[in-house]
Scaffold this motif. Structure first.
Motif, PDB file in Angstrom:
ATOM      1  N   GLU A 120       6.086  -5.336  -7.262  1.00  0.00           N
ATOM      2  CA  GLU A 120       6.249  -3.824  -6.837  1.00  0.00           C
ATOM      3  C   GLU A 120       4.702  -3.434  -7.226  1.00  0.00           C
ATOM      4  O   GLU A 120       3.822  -3.905  -7.892  1.00  0.00           O
ATOM      5  CB  GLU A 120       7.104  -2.962  -7.664  1.00  0.00           C
ATOM      6  N   GLN A 121       4.526  -2.247  -6.800  1.00  0.00           N
ATOM      7  CA  GLN A 121       3.100  -1.615  -7.096  1.00  0.00           C
ATOM      8  C   GLN A 121       3.214  -0.109  -7.217  1.00  0.00           C
ATOM      9  O   GLN A 121       4.082   0.669  -6.860  1.00  0.00           O
ATOM     10  CB  GLN A 121       2.189  -1.728  -5.684  1.00  0.00           C
ATOM     11  N   TRP A 122       2.484   0.082  -8.360  1.00  0.00           N
ATOM     12  CA  TRP A 122       2.708   1.678  -9.152  1.00  0.00           C
ATOM     13  C   TRP A 122       1.489   2.300  -8.614  1.00  0.00           C
ATOM     14  O   TRP A 122       0.188   1.630  -8.727  1.00  0.00           O
ATOM     15  CB  TRP A 122       2.735   1.403 -10.635  1.00  0.00           C
ATOM     16  N   ILE A 123       1.644   3.415  -7.802  1.00  0.00           N
ATOM     17  CA  ILE A 123       0.382   3.999  -7.521  1.00  0.00           C
ATOM     18  C   ILE A 123       0.411   5.464  -7.643  1.00  0.00           C
ATOM     19  O   ILE A 123       1.525   6.128  -7.547  1.00  0.00           O
ATOM     20  CB  ILE A 123       0.326   4.067  -5.728  1.00  0.00           C
ATOM     21  N   PHE A 124      -0.614   6.094  -8.356  1.00  0.00           N
ATOM     22  CA  PHE A 124      -0.763   7.611  -8.345  1.00  0.00           C
ATOM     23  C   PHE A 124      -1.399   8.288  -7.403  1.00  0.00           C
ATOM     24  O   PHE A 124      -2.575   7.968  -7.192  1.00  0.00           O
ATOM     25  CB  PHE A 124      -1.566   7.911  -9.866  1.00  0.00           C
ATOM     26  N   ASP A 125      -0.658   9.145  -6.728  1.00  0.00           N
ATOM     27  CA  ASP A 125      -0.983   9.894  -5.700  1.00  0.00           C
ATOM     28  C   ASP A 125      -1.506  11.205  -6.007  1.00  0.00           C
ATOM     29  O   ASP A 125      -0.773  12.062  -6.612  1.00  0.00           O
ATOM     30  CB  ASP A 125       0.197  10.046  -4.563  1.00  0.00           C
ATOM     31  N   ARG A 126      -2.689  11.469  -5.947  1.00  0.00           N
ATOM     32  CA  ARG A 126      -3.437  12.806  -6.511  1.00  0.00           C
ATOM     33  C   ARG A 126      -3.099  13.834  -5.410  1.00  0.00           C
ATOM     34  O   ARG A 126      -3.130  15.075  -5.809  1.00  0.00           O
ATOM     35  CB  ARG A 126      -4.875  12.509  -6.623  1.00  0.00           C
ATOM     36  N   GLU A 127      -2.571  13.593  -4.292  1.00  0.00           N
ATOM     37  CA  GLU A 127      -2.222  14.599  -3.233  1.00  0.00           C
ATOM     38  C   GLU A 127      -0.773  15.256  -3.837  1.00  0.00           C
ATOM     39  O   GLU A 127      -0.827  16.543  -3.732  1.00  0.00           O
ATOM     40  CB  GLU A 127      -2.211  13.952  -1.817  1.00  0.00           C
ATOM     41  N   ILE A 128       0.065  14.589  -4.354  1.00  0.00           N
ATOM     42  CA  ILE A 128       1.127  15.177  -5.026  1.00  0.00           C
ATOM     43  C   ILE A 128       1.323  15.144  -6.423  1.00  0.00           C
ATOM     44  O   ILE A 128       2.327  15.602  -6.947  1.00  0.00           O
ATOM     45  CB  ILE A 128       2.377  14.294  -4.474  1.00  0.00           C
ATOM     46  N   SER A 129       0.485  14.411  -7.137  1.00  0.00           N
ATOM     47  CA  SER A 129       0.126  14.581  -8.536  1.00  0.00           C
ATOM     48  C   SER A 129       1.410  13.922  -9.230  1.00  0.00           C
ATOM     49  O   SER A 129       1.767  14.504 -10.005  1.00  0.00           O
ATOM     50  CB  SER A 129      -0.116  16.098  -8.866  1.00  0.00           C
ATOM     51  N   ARG A 130       1.680  12.697  -8.718  1.00  0.00           N
ATOM     52  CA  ARG A 130       2.887  12.025  -9.417  1.00  0.00           C
ATOM     53  C   ARG A 130       2.601  10.428  -9.174  1.00  0.00           C
ATOM     54  O   ARG A 130       1.964  10.081  -8.319  1.00  0.00           O
ATOM     55  CB  ARG A 130       4.063  12.541  -9.150  1.00  0.00           C
ATOM     56  N   MET A 131       3.364   9.699 -10.050  1.00  0.00           N
ATOM     57  CA  MET A 131       3.336   8.262 -10.017  1.00  0.00           C
ATOM     58  C   MET A 131       4.554   7.826  -8.968  1.00  0.00           C
ATOM     59  O   MET A 131       5.576   8.348  -8.773  1.00  0.00           O
ATOM     60  CB  MET A 131       3.570   7.666 -11.158  1.00  0.00           C
ATOM     61  N   VAL A 132       3.905   6.960  -7.891  1.00  0.00           N
ATOM     62  CA  VAL A 132       4.776   6.336  -7.062  1.00  0.00           C
ATOM     63  C   VAL A 132       5.004   5.008  -7.178  1.00  0.00           C
ATOM     64  O   VAL A 132       4.131   4.127  -7.403  1.00  0.00           O
ATOM     65  CB  VAL A 132       4.637   6.752  -5.604  1.00  0.00           C
ATOM     66  N   CYS A 133       6.300   4.513  -6.951  1.00  0.00           N
ATOM     67  CA  CYS A 133       6.637   2.930  -7.202  1.00  0.00           C
ATOM     68  C   CYS A 133       7.123   2.391  -5.846  1.00  0.00           C
ATOM     69  O   CYS A 133       7.898   3.038  -5.244  1.00  0.00           O
ATOM     70  CB  CYS A 133       7.684   2.681  -8.146  1.00  0.00           C
ATOM     71  N   ARG A 134       6.539   1.516  -5.248  1.00  0.00           N
ATOM     72  CA  ARG A 134       6.782   1.105  -3.972  1.00  0.00           C
ATOM     73  C   ARG A 134       7.347  -0.834  -4.248  1.00  0.00           C
ATOM     74  O   ARG A 134       6.304  -1.248  -4.969  1.00  0.00           O
ATOM     75  CB  ARG A 134       5.958   0.975  -3.034  1.00  0.00           C
ATOM     76  N   ILE A 135       8.496  -0.987  -3.992  1.00  0.00           N
ATOM     77  CA  ILE A 135       8.763  -2.620  -4.174  1.00  0.00           C
ATOM     78  C   ILE A 135       8.228  -3.165  -2.861  1.00  0.00           C
ATOM     79  O   ILE A 135       8.590  -2.946  -1.740  1.00  0.00           O
ATOM     80  CB  ILE A 135      10.386  -2.633  -4.195  1.00  0.00           C
ATOM     81  N   ILE A 136       7.489  -4.335  -3.244  1.00  0.00           N
ATOM     82  CA  ILE A 136       7.002  -5.221  -2.218  1.00  0.00           C
ATOM     83  C   ILE A 136       7.845  -6.298  -1.790  1.00  0.00           C
ATOM     84  O   ILE A 136       8.001  -6.674  -0.496  1.00  0.00           O
ATOM     85  CB  ILE A 136       5.603  -5.676  -2.574  1.00  0.00           C
ATOM     86  N   GLY A 137       8.251  -6.917  -2.698  1.00  0.00           N
ATOM     87  CA  GLY A 137       9.243  -8.266  -2.256  1.00  0.00           C
ATOM     88  C   GLY A 137      10.336  -8.582  -3.456  1.00  0.00           C
ATOM     89  O   GLY A 137       9.999  -8.299  -4.634  1.00  0.00           O
TER      90      GLY A 137
END
Length: 345
Positions: A220-237
């Motif tokens: 998985e990948q953890w990304i902080f999106d500064r547009e929505i100002s929160r951490m987003v987690c996306r499962i890759i595989g």
């Protein structure tokens, strides 16, 4: 007197010829069976498999005919569809088949202020992960999670890959081989007239045992999106880990990756399967896709891309298992604190 001697010699010579013919008729069957490996009854060569794991006690029976049975290789057993409603709500096929996962929110690369790739392992023996082992049958098949995953691969809904970067697709026979272990079982075939006598050996393909899957690995990948100002987690595989045992015993040697599945391709399938709920088996049950997106599972971190120039797992850097688990918790805290430290209260 001379005529009696001549008659006796002729009788002895004839008797010797009869004995020699009787031995000659018996000798070819035994010699052919032993020397050439042919079947004594048919004269056809018996099939032998180098991958067979015949028990050691079979060696006492000598050269027995070996039969190869190619049926039933490492595939999950399906379940028949119910001809009547299996619950008080009626048929739910229309509801399940219409479920689709919610589309992901678009993430711009320029808005990714922080990104970290993390590998986790889910141990199905933990109490929170018991739903992954639910052995139930419904109209859409076996409800065990590994059975759902294998069925999606066998039906062609998702592609199995050999690596975590999804570069090498696996063919269905290779997936079945990895599921069953790629080995065969040798079982004795007893004589119908004498139950204590083994007349031949039968080589059968080893079936896949869902209980051998005790862990799953998630990338998985953890990304902080500064547009929505929160951490987003996306499962890759997602990858099932097959437990390896010492040959002939149930002593665990470790686990190996069977295959990798690209999670975004798997989401539509998971949205059509409901998760077992021990407290309420009502109509509005959570789907597997909702379970993963809601993070309702227990796991521990095994690898991270941050501060890891050698691209090693935690166990490769830290040999002590307790300290390795603590380091995985430190990675979780680091991701959580990064988001929290950006806010001022």
């Amino acid at each position: 007197m001379k005529s009696r001697v001549i008659k006796f010699c002729l009788f002895a010579f004839s008797f010797g010829l009869l004995v020699h013919d009787a031995k000659a008729q018996r000798r070819p069957r035994n010699s052919t069976s032993r020397d050439n490996g042919n079947n004594a009854s048919t004269g056809a060569p018996t099939q032998q498999n180098n991958n067979t794991s015949a028990p050691t006690n079979f060696s006492a029976y000598g050269k027995l005919p070996v039969e190869v049975d190619s049926s039933g290789a490492g595939s999950t057993t399906g379940s028949g569809k119910s001809m009547r409603p299996d619950n008080a709500f009626g048929f739910k096929d229309s509801i399940l088949n219409e479920r689709t996962p919610l589309p992901y929110e678009f993430l711009r690369l320029d808005d990714a202020l922080y990104a970290e790739t993390v590998w986790r392992e889910l141990d199905l023996r933990e109490k929170m992960n018991q739903t992954f082992n639910f052995k139930g049958q419904e109209d859409n098949g076996d409800q065990n999670f590994i059975s759902i995953l294998l069925k999606a691969v066998q039906d062609g809904k998702v592609t199995a890959f050999d690596d975590e970067r999804f570069t090498t697709p696996l063919a269905l026979p290779e997936v079945a081989k990895r599921a069953s272990g790629g080995t065969n079982d040798t079982i004795p075939v007893y004589d119908l007239q004498d139950a204590s006598k083994i007349k031949s050996l039968r080589v059968v393909k080893k079936n896949f045992n869902p209980d051998d899957i005790k862990k799953f690995r998630i990338k998985e990948q953890w990304i902080f999106d500064r547009e929505i100002s929160r951490m987003v987690c996306r499962i890759i595989g997602i990858a099932p880990l097959k437990t390896e045992y010492v040959e002939g015993t149930r002593k665990e040697l470790g686990s190996s990756v069977m295959f990798w599945v690209y999670y975004p391709d798997l989401r539509p399938t998971l949205a059509r399967y409901e998760v077992y709920n021990a407290k309420n088996m009502g109509a509005q049950r959570m789907t597997w896709e909702e379970l993963f997106e809601s993070r309702m599972f227990s796991s521990y971190v095994t690898k991270s891309t941050l501060d890891n120039p050698g691209n090693k797992t935690i166990r490769q850097m830290i040999k002590d298992p307790i300290l390795a688990l603590l380091e995985g918790d430190n990675i979780k805290d680091r991701i959580f604190n990064y988001e929290q430290d950006l806010w001022s209260y």
